[in-house]
Design a protein around this motif. Structure first.
Motif, mmCIF file in Angstrom:
data_model
loop_
_atom_site.group_PDB
_atom_site.id
_atom_site.type_symbol
_atom_site.label_atom_id
_atom_site.label_comp_id
_atom_site.label_asym_id
_atom_site.label_seq_id
_atom_site.Cartn_x
_atom_site.Cartn_y
_atom_site.Cartn_z
ATOM 1 N N GLU A 229 0.850 -1.189 0.000
ATOM 2 C CA GLU A 229 0.000 0.000 0.000
ATOM 3 C C GLU A 229 0.886 1.240 0.000
ATOM 4 O O GLU A 229 2.098 1.164 0.258
ATOM 5 N N ALA A 230 0.282 2.391 -0.260
ATOM 6 C CA ALA A 230 1.034 3.635 -0.369
ATOM 7 C C ALA A 230 1.644 4.025 0.974
ATOM 8 O O ALA A 230 0.971 3.955 2.014
ATOM 9 N N ASP A 231 2.933 4.436 0.922
ATOM 10 C CA ASP A 231 3.640 4.946 2.097
ATOM 11 C C ASP A 231 3.485 4.012 3.296
ATOM 12 O O ASP A 231 3.222 4.435 4.412
ATOM 13 N N GLU A 232 3.628 2.730 3.047
ATOM 14 C CA GLU A 232 3.419 1.722 4.089
ATOM 15 C C GLU A 232 4.708 1.525 4.893
ATOM 16 O O GLU A 232 5.741 1.108 4.348
ATOM 17 N N ASP A 233 4.646 1.851 6.185
ATOM 18 C CA ASP A 233 5.791 1.620 7.072
ATOM 19 C C ASP A 233 5.622 0.241 7.704
ATOM 20 O O ASP A 233 5.034 0.082 8.759
ATOM 21 N N ASN A 234 6.144 -0.789 7.013
ATOM 22 C CA ASN A 234 5.872 -2.162 7.421
ATOM 23 C C ASN A 234 7.083 -2.881 7.992
ATOM 24 O O ASN A 234 6.982 -4.043 8.354
ATOM 25 N N GLY A 235 8.216 -2.214 8.025
ATOM 26 C CA GLY A 235 9.408 -2.863 8.548
ATOM 27 C C GLY A 235 9.967 -3.944 7.661
ATOM 28 O O GLY A 235 10.732 -4.792 8.126
ATOM 29 N N LEU A 236 9.584 -3.936 6.379
ATOM 30 C CA LEU A 236 10.021 -4.981 5.458
ATOM 31 C C LEU A 236 11.028 -4.457 4.447
ATOM 32 O O LEU A 236 11.094 -4.923 3.306
ATOM 33 N N GLY A 237 11.827 -3.495 4.859
ATOM 34 C CA GLY A 237 12.851 -2.972 3.967
ATOM 35 C C GLY A 237 13.863 -4.029 3.558
ATOM 36 O O GLY A 237 14.328 -4.056 2.409
ATOM 37 N N ALA A 238 14.199 -4.924 4.483
ATOM 38 C CA ALA A 238 15.151 -5.992 4.158
ATOM 39 C C ALA A 238 14.566 -6.945 3.112
ATOM 40 O O ALA A 238 15.296 -7.462 2.259
ATOM 41 N N LEU A 239 13.258 -7.183 3.171
ATOM 42 C CA LEU A 239 12.619 -8.043 2.172
ATOM 43 C C LEU A 239 12.653 -7.372 0.803
ATOM 44 O O LEU A 239 12.936 -8.025 -0.206
ATOM 45 N N ALA A 240 12.348 -6.074 0.766
ATOM 46 C CA ALA A 240 12.411 -5.351 -0.507
ATOM 47 C C ALA A 240 13.814 -5.406 -1.099
ATOM 48 O O ALA A 240 13.993 -5.568 -2.313
ATOM 49 N N GLU A 241 14.813 -5.302 -0.242
ATOM 50 C CA GLU A 241 16.193 -5.380 -0.712
ATOM 51 C C GLU A 241 16.508 -6.776 -1.243
ATOM 52 O O GLU A 241 17.186 -6.937 -2.266
ATOM 53 N N ALA A 242 16.010 -7.799 -0.559
ATOM 54 C CA ALA A 242 16.257 -9.168 -1.006
ATOM 55 C C ALA A 242 15.579 -9.448 -2.346
ATOM 56 O O ALA A 242 16.051 -10.278 -3.130
ATOM 57 N N LEU A 243 14.467 -8.750 -2.606
ATOM 58 C CA LEU A 243 13.736 -8.938 -3.856
ATOM 59 C C LEU A 243 14.186 -7.974 -4.944
ATOM 60 O O LEU A 243 13.633 -8.009 -6.059
ATOM 61 N N SER A 244 15.128 -7.095 -4.625
ATOM 62 C CA SER A 244 15.634 -6.109 -5.593
ATOM 63 C C SER A 244 14.509 -5.223 -6.104
ATOM 64 O O SER A 244 14.365 -4.993 -7.313
ATOM 65 N N ILE A 245 13.703 -4.707 -5.178
ATOM 66 C CA ILE A 245 12.531 -3.937 -5.570
ATOM 67 C C ILE A 245 12.332 -2.789 -4.600
ATOM 68 O O ILE A 245 12.757 -2.851 -3.434
ATOM 69 N N ARG A 246 11.688 -1.737 -5.066
ATOM 70 C CA ARG A 246 11.312 -0.632 -4.187
ATOM 71 C C ARG A 246 10.028 0.001 -4.721
ATOM 72 O O ARG A 246 9.696 -0.135 -5.919
ATOM 73 N N SER A 247 9.306 0.668 -3.847
ATOM 74 C CA SER A 247 8.088 1.354 -4.241
ATOM 75 C C SER A 247 8.364 2.843 -4.394
ATOM 76 O O SER A 247 9.131 3.434 -3.621
ATOM 77 N N LEU A 248 7.736 3.458 -5.394
ATOM 78 C CA LEU A 248 7.877 4.890 -5.610
ATOM 79 C C LEU A 248 6.941 5.644 -4.673
ATOM 80 O O LEU A 248 5.893 5.120 -4.269
ATOM 81 N N PRO A 249 7.282 6.865 -4.303
ATOM 82 C CA PRO A 249 6.418 7.622 -3.388
ATOM 83 C C PRO A 249 5.082 7.980 -4.030
ATOM 84 O O PRO A 249 4.958 8.074 -5.248
ATOM 85 N N GLY A 250 4.080 8.211 -3.170
ATOM 86 C CA GLY A 250 2.765 8.612 -3.647
ATOM 87 C C GLY A 250 1.955 7.461 -4.209
ATOM 88 O O GLY A 250 2.266 6.280 -3.991
ATOM 89 N N VAL A 251 0.905 7.799 -4.942
ATOM 90 C CA VAL A 251 0.043 6.801 -5.581
ATOM 91 C C VAL A 251 -0.071 7.139 -7.064
ATOM 92 O O VAL A 251 0.141 8.277 -7.487
ATOM 93 N N ILE A 252 -0.400 6.133 -7.855
ATOM 94 C CA ILE A 252 -0.568 6.331 -9.287
ATOM 95 C C ILE A 252 -1.919 6.983 -9.553
ATOM 96 O O ILE A 252 -2.946 6.551 -9.016
ATOM 97 N N VAL A 253 -1.934 8.027 -10.350
ATOM 98 C CA VAL A 253 -3.173 8.597 -10.879
ATOM 99 C C VAL A 253 -3.139 8.411 -12.389
ATOM 100 O O VAL A 253 -2.092 8.524 -13.024
ATOM 101 N N ASP A 254 -4.290 8.106 -12.948
ATOM 102 C CA ASP A 254 -4.348 7.727 -14.359
ATOM 103 C C ASP A 254 -5.573 8.360 -15.003
ATOM 104 O O ASP A 254 -6.709 8.018 -14.668
ATOM 105 N N GLY A 255 -5.347 9.287 -15.914
ATOM 106 C CA GLY A 255 -6.452 9.943 -16.598
ATOM 107 C C GLY A 255 -7.179 9.051 -17.566
ATOM 108 O O GLY A 255 -8.292 9.365 -17.992
#
Length: 449
Positions: A229-255
């Motif tokens: 979810e957006a701006d989720e402080d879940n303590g799973l930064g190590a998991l994101a690093e292990a998966l080689s992934i990160r989330s961009l800030p904010g949420v997607i808006v689509d016209g």
């Protein structure tokens, strides 16, 4: 006299033979597929599957009686009934009880439900590959086990709240997928016998030991579904690093959502999907409320494939987060604030060689939204079916049965450029000239008489 009698006897015998053939045709049938690629018959893998299924199979089609849809469905399943006589087909008019159909999740005319034993599965696409793969899933004697992380405010797989996954959990149970709640506070080690671990939006940051155990589970070769979810402080930064992934800030808006009648630009509708086993042949629209854009981090330890992508009219809004019903015109793209224009990925399927003994491939799916499977949004478009496809792929049920594509081998004619020019000239000029000349010749012949 003898000639008349002989002719009379011949007529009597001819009529008697015709009547006998007609009578025998009502008692004995003969069907043969004369098409070159056997397009009107089941493939060998499907016939072997039906031979292995013990007990009756019920097919229920929710098709209206108007039009030719019922006949089309009946003709399609006739090939299955020829291979398995105890396969039955019945039709239910969805207009007879709209409330019951809505409660059962029936969405389109002609939707098909397969029932075998105590399990059932619903399909919206009628093809041999889809039907036979579903029958194979239903025929598997073992049930697959999925663990849902709990204890930190995650969505409950059996919960009735709007944000929970109770309706989707019930669907998975019908498909032979059992779920259990896993609290790492009381079970410090994730069991190796589970087929999949689901992390669905923890509201409280996970403790250090729990986060480390999840990373260790992935390193041991466990399959994972992570709903962000957006701006989720879940303590799973190590998991994101292990998966080689990160989330961009904010949420997607689509016209582009306005084309679907969606006024809230933070609700992303998807009707085109990248090429992947999860999306293969999937043509239903899906809806994702306020998804989060995802990005790969180099160097990647996994093979990445995008499965969800916003349109070119989208960006990650980092300032003003739209509220429900807010017009798209009130939201503006601002590249100076670090906002990135679309298309943006918000769903990844990741694979690598599994470190687990006896397993070939390890699979992970990360999606920047958890609401699309919740009780509130599951019924929108193809959300239900897309979620089922994700679980099938993660549980290694994507390649269940190999159905060869049965197409006519002579549907196309390959002509060289000179031959094509000759055919074109012949039809456009040559043939009209020949017809005109023959007509003139016939007219002159008749004038001479």
């Amino acid at each position: 006299m003898n000639g008349r009698l002989t002719n009379f006897l011949h007529v009597v015998l001819l009529i008697a033979s015709a009547l006998l053939i007609g009578f025998l045709s009502t008692r004995y049938g003969f069907i043969h597929d004369f098409s070159r690629s056997q397009r009107a018959s089941l493939s060998e893998p499907s016939r072997k599957l039906l031979d292995s299924m013990q007990g009756p199979v019920e097919i229920v089609s929710y098709a209206r009686p108007q039009g030719n849809l019922r006949k089309t469905i009946g003709d399609f399943f006739a090939r299955y009934q020829r291979a398995k006589p105890d396969l039955s087909l019945q039709f239910i008019d969805p207009d007879s009880d709209p409330d019951a159909m809505r409660a059962a999740g029936v969405q389109i005319d002609g939707e098909i439900e397969l029932r075998y034993g105590t399990r059932n599965e619903r399909l919206k696409v009628m093809s041999e590959a889809e039907i036979s793969s579903a029958l194979l899933r239903l025929s598997r004697p073992h049930e697959r086990l999925v663990a849902y992380l709990e204890g930190e405010g995650e969505r409950k797989p059996d919960g009735p709240a709007n944000a929970d996954l109770g309706q989707f959990g019930a669907l998975l149970k019908q498909r032979g997928i059992l779920s259990l709640n896993l609290a790492l506070a009381t079970t410090p080690r994730i069991p190796d016998n589970i087929g999949l671990l689901v992390i669905a939006n923890p509201r409280v940051p996970l403790a250090g030991a729990a986060a480390i155990e999840i990373v260790d589970y992935v390193e041991r070769g466990g399959n994972l579904l992570w709903l962000l979810e957006a701006d989720e402080d879940n303590g799973l930064g190590a998991l994101a690093e292990a998966l080689s992934i990160r989330s961009l800030p904010g949420v997607i808006v689509d016209g582009a959502g306005q084309a679907f009648g969606i006024q809230d630009p933070s609700f992303v509708a998807v009707n085109r999907y990248p090429e992947h086993a999860i999306d293969k042949g999937f043509d239903l629209s899906t809806l994702f409320p306020q998804p989060v854009a995802l990005a790969q981090v180099a160097p990647a330890r996994w093979e990445f494939k995008s499965i969800l992508q916003s349109s070119a009219q989208s960006w990650n809004e980092t300032g003003h987060i739209p509220k429900g019903g807010e017009p798209a015109g009130d939201v503006r793209y601002d590249g100076n604030d670090g906002e990135i224009s679309g298309p943006l990925d918000f769903g990844f399927a990741m694979t690598r060689l599994s470190p687990r003994p006896g397993a070939r491939e390890q699979r992970v799916v990360v999606i920047g939204d958890g609401d699309f499977l919740s009780n509130s949004y599951l019924g929108n478009g193809g959300n239900r079916d897309f979620g089922a496809r994700i679980f099938d792929w993660l549980l290694a049920d994507d390649a269940l049965i190999d159905i060869p594509e049965q197409v006519a081998e002579d549907r196309t004619i390959a002509l060289s450029d000179p031959a094509l020019a000759l055919v074109s000239f012949g039809f456009l000029l040559g043939l009209p000239i020949v017809l005109a000349a023959s007509g003139l010749w016939i007219w002159r012949q008749r004038r001479r008489r």
